[in-house]
Design an enzyme around this catalytic site. Sequence first.
Site, PDB file in Angstrom:
ATOM      1  N   SER A  77       0.815  -1.223   0.000  1.00  0.00           N
ATOM      2  CA  SER A  77       0.000   0.000   0.000  1.00  0.00           C
ATOM      3  C   SER A  77       0.842   1.263   0.000  1.00  0.00           C
ATOM      4  O   SER A  77       0.394   2.303  -0.490  1.00  0.00           O
ATOM      5  CB  SER A  77      -0.933   0.002   1.218  1.00  0.00           C
ATOM      6  OG  SER A  77      -0.196  -0.100   2.427  1.00  0.00           O
ATOM      7  N   GLY A 126      -2.126  -4.189   1.053  1.00  0.00           N
ATOM      8  CA  GLY A 126      -2.287  -5.392   1.859  1.00  0.00           C
ATOM      9  C   GLY A 126      -1.315  -6.504   1.528  1.00  0.00           C
ATOM     10  O   GLY A 126      -1.302  -7.537   2.198  1.00  0.00           O
ATOM     11  N   ASN A 128       3.642  -5.245   5.942  1.00  0.00           N
ATOM     12  CA  ASN A 128       2.528  -6.101   6.381  1.00  0.00           C
ATOM     13  C   ASN A 128       3.019  -7.371   7.061  1.00  0.00           C
ATOM     14  O   ASN A 128       2.339  -7.918   7.932  1.00  0.00           O
ATOM     15  CB  ASN A 128       1.625  -6.429   5.192  1.00  0.00           C
ATOM     16  CG  ASN A 128       0.856  -5.205   4.725  1.00  0.00           C
ATOM     17  OD1 ASN A 128       0.251  -4.498   5.519  1.00  0.00           O
ATOM     18  ND2 ASN A 128       0.906  -4.945   3.428  1.00  0.00           N
ATOM     19  N   ASP A 159      -4.738   7.224   9.952  1.00  0.00           N
ATOM     20  CA  ASP A 159      -4.428   5.893  10.487  1.00  0.00           C
ATOM     21  C   ASP A 159      -3.042   5.816  11.110  1.00  0.00           C
ATOM     22  O   ASP A 159      -2.705   4.830  11.773  1.00  0.00           O
ATOM     23  CB  ASP A 159      -4.612   4.807   9.420  1.00  0.00           C
ATOM     24  CG  ASP A 159      -3.646   4.936   8.239  1.00  0.00           C
ATOM     25  OD1 ASP A 159      -2.692   5.743   8.292  1.00  0.00           O
ATOM     26  OD2 ASP A 159      -3.856   4.214   7.241  1.00  0.00           O
ATOM     27  N   HIS A 173      -0.037   5.247   6.942  1.00  0.00           N
ATOM     28  CA  HIS A 173       0.200   5.590   5.539  1.00  0.00           C
ATOM     29  C   HIS A 173       0.506   7.081   5.373  1.00  0.00           C
ATOM     30  O   HIS A 173      -0.236   7.913   5.911  1.00  0.00           O
ATOM     31  CB  HIS A 173      -1.016   5.214   4.687  1.00  0.00           C
ATOM     32  CG  HIS A 173      -1.298   3.749   4.674  1.00  0.00           C
ATOM     33  ND1 HIS A 173      -2.181   3.156   5.560  1.00  0.00           N
ATOM     34  CD2 HIS A 173      -0.799   2.760   3.897  1.00  0.00           C
ATOM     35  CE1 HIS A 173      -2.214   1.848   5.322  1.00  0.00           C
ATOM     36  NE2 HIS A 173      -1.386   1.585   4.317  1.00  0.00           N
TER      37      HIS A 173
END
Length: 198
Positions: A22, A59, A87, A168, A171
């Site tokens: 991402s 993801g 991730n 969040d 990011h």
Amino acid sequence: MLAAALDGARAEPIRILGFGDSLMAGYGLPEAESFPSRIESALRSRGYHVRVVNAGVSGDTTAGGAARIGWSLAEGPDAAIVELGGNDGLRGISPEDTRRNLETILKSLAERDIPVLFTGMFAPPNMGREYGNAFREVFDDLAQEYEVIYYPFFLEGVAAEPDLNQPDGIHPNARGVDEIVRRIMPDLENLIAEVGRG
């Protein structure tokens, strides 16, 4: 000037594959503000004739990257940026598995003589020091083994900076992406130089 020399030697743009998760895909951002778009713009402003392909999948783990590296190379890029691992760290995936997957990716690129800018990632602090150290060593060791251009932490100067991240906290926002681009630019220019020597 290197940019002018490369431009004069090539009718087609240098094709750079942005291969990642991402952070590469530009999660939460318009396409024009994604990392691949911003580095393409920044490199062009410096006179480089480049096209950056966004091969980021939100993801994605290193296992996902290893599974799709073959078809991602089908168009024959001239260079690649490999940004994966975040991730894996978030999910606590075994560093040995992460190493094996990243090695599959780097080996695939090396077999095709594609110059690589390899970006590292840190595990979240809540995973503990032992896991964090083992995780970091995966990137350090592979960078040395495969003799790639190495940027040790993709989010250097951006991680944990609220003004540079989306709500969040994971990011980067548009300003954060631009900060990454600014910091990584010398390595991007080295990557293009390797294409010129190839």
